[in-house]
Design a protein around this motif. Structure first.
Motif, mmCIF file in Angstrom:
data_model
loop_
_atom_site.group_PDB
_atom_site.id
_atom_site.type_symbol
_atom_site.label_atom_id
_atom_site.label_comp_id
_atom_site.label_asym_id
_atom_site.label_seq_id
_atom_site.Cartn_x
_atom_site.Cartn_y
_atom_site.Cartn_z
ATOM 1 N N LEU A 118 0.831 -1.206 0.000
ATOM 2 C CA LEU A 118 0.000 0.000 0.000
ATOM 3 C C LEU A 118 0.862 1.251 0.000
ATOM 4 O O LEU A 118 0.515 2.261 -0.631
ATOM 5 N N ARG A 119 1.967 1.202 0.695
ATOM 6 C CA ARG A 119 2.854 2.376 0.726
ATOM 7 C C ARG A 119 3.441 2.672 -0.645
ATOM 8 O O ARG A 119 3.827 3.808 -0.919
ATOM 9 N N GLU A 120 3.520 1.659 -1.494
ATOM 10 C CA GLU A 120 4.014 1.878 -2.849
ATOM 11 C C GLU A 120 2.996 2.613 -3.710
ATOM 12 O O GLU A 120 3.359 3.346 -4.628
ATOM 13 N N PHE A 121 1.706 2.408 -3.398
ATOM 14 C CA PHE A 121 0.637 2.950 -4.238
ATOM 15 C C PHE A 121 0.007 4.227 -3.697
ATOM 16 O O PHE A 121 -0.662 4.947 -4.440
ATOM 17 N N TYR A 122 0.179 4.494 -2.398
ATOM 18 C CA TYR A 122 -0.562 5.598 -1.791
ATOM 19 C C TYR A 122 0.373 6.510 -0.987
ATOM 20 O O TYR A 122 1.412 6.083 -0.473
#
Length: 445
Positions: A87-91
């Motif tokens: 999720l940290r990669e996308f948001y």
């Protein structure tokens, strides 16, 4: 630039956070990630089916997830289908809003023989991850707790299956309630009536069934000076006490089912064997302290019951990749900022709702939680120049074979359930099987 936020949990806490984000001056793109194929969390799977008034909250929540800035991504399990590092990669930021669905323990011998409130609520609310059957062959049942969940359990156990057929329960829940043999439900409170945590409306509704008689037992129904001081400071407590006082000593009406309310009785042991529960043992208490804490008097009573339900509160569960305070059953945080084991904020990671502060308060109270959390997020997080787009998230799940239930999927399921209800003269009949929910939510080609 647009601030991209993932919210893990599609219940009221997560949806309120999404609503506040969309109303801010910052352009946002929000993905609401939910492990179930349907949104609304506690409202859909935690509110008793015979409380349609509370379920009206869904209309307001529906308007939020229908906003163009918000995407519903259901049937996605955090920690299995997607990890925090993904999720940290996308948001730009992640808000965890997974609520609390496990039961707190009583801490007494024989507790393993009891049922948890959360499990029973999930059954009668047709949660797709629980079995479709429930043992309802106990003529006399004990419910431990003095909150609204305890009242819900007592009411559902006492009402007839035909009474409940006016609600959204599916066929398997109706069949279970029709077959149950329960005639008496005993609700036990450790403290006196001045400290009962029922809401006034929920308590009064207990007495509305034509088939259920509410009996408030006079033993333990005492209000000392500490209790009087307590209700003087809490208007709702005074209303609850007045209702209970009006019911003490009423002449029996001879109805087929009874709910007994017992105060100042603390559970000390559950007795039974391979065939189940035989006895609940309690100790009479008194409250010598101004804070309402109780002490045992040594007076022991054995109650002949065949099932025990514990409704003494929910607790949140730990999530992969996130710190967790086992004692408080929350993710450690400072006003919604998730803290690591050293007490330092973890950048871009936030929490809201019951997993932030514990399972207290009504559904609407999560709005202030969300406002605090979102305030910190907006003050500390800026959109980043990146190629991450919604299409990249969709490709990630497609590559892993995750069948994502979208908002369009929910609308198809919603219409299907309403149509099932209309065929039976009801507002809705809930679908409780995950595979069926996904099938119904798949658009026809």
């Amino acid at each position: 630039m647009t601030l991209r936020v993932a919210i893990v949990g599609g219940g009221p806490a997560g949806i309120y956070a999404a609503d506040i984000l969309t109303k801010s001056e910052t352009p946002v793109s929000i993905d609401l990630i939910e492990r179930l194929p349907a949104p609304f969390g506690l409202v859909r799977y935690g509110v008793a089916p015979d409380h349609p008034r509370i379920k009206e909250i869904i209309k307001a929540l529906q308007r939020v997830i229908a906003k163009p800035e918000v995407r519903f991504l259901g049937n996605v399990e955090f920690g299995v289908d997607v990890k925090l590092e993904d999720l940290r990669e996308f948001y730009d930021a992640v808000i965890v809003a997974t609520g609390a669905m496990a039961d707190r323990d009583l801490g007494i011998p024989g507790e393993e023989l009891s049922y948890g409130a959360a499990d029973f609520v999930s059954w009668y609310d047709a949660h797709p991850d629980v079995p479709t059957t429930w043992p309802l062959d106990a003529p006399s049942v004990a419910v431990i707790g003095v909150g609204n969940v305890a009242l819900d359990i007592a009411r559902v156990l006492a009402k007839t299956g035909e009474e409940m057929l006016t609600t959204d329960i599916p066929p398997h829940v109706h069949a279970g309630l029709v077959a149950k043999t329960t005639t008496d439900v005993h609700v036990f409170a450790r403290r006196g009536p001045a400290y009962a945590k029922f809401s006034p409306l929920e308590l009064r509704e207990l007495n509305h069934s034509p088939n259920v008689e509410v009996i408030v037992h006079p033993e333990g129904f005492d209000v000392d000076e500490h209790g009087m001081a307590h209700i003087a400071q809490h208007k709702s407590q005074k209303m609850v006490l007045n209702t209970l006082a009006n019911w003490v000593g009423r002449d029996p009406e001879g109805k087929a089912h009874r709910i007994h309310l017992h105060f100042a009785e603390a559970p000390t042991e559950i007795l039974g064997g391979p065939d189940g529960v035989t006895t609940l043992r309690t100790e009479r208490t008194h409250s010598p302290n101004a804070d309402g804490t109780v002490e045992g008097t040594g007076e022991i009573t054995d109650w002949d019951v065949q099932a025990v339900y514990r409704a003494v509160g929910y607790r949140s569960s730990a999530l992969p990749g996130l710190p967790f305070d086992e004692r408080a059953a929350v993710i450690p945080n400072d006003g919604g900022r998730v803290l690591d084991l050293d007490g330092r904020p973890i950048a871009g990671t936030y929490v809201t709702g019951w997993i932030k502060r514990g399972p207290v308060g009504l559904i609407g109270h999560t709005k202030s939680d969300a406002a605090e959390t979102v305030g910190h997020l907006l003050a500390e997080t800026s959109p980043t120049a990146t190629s991450r787009e919604t299409a990249d998230v969709d490709a990630y799940f497609a590559e892993r074979g995750v069948l994502v239930a979208t908002h369009d999927s929910w609308e198809l399921l919603d219409r299907h359930e309403i149509a099932l209800g209309e065929a039976e003269g009801r507002t809705r009949v809930k679908v409780g099987d995950r595979a069926e929910m996904l099938r119904v939510g798949t658009p026809a080609e």
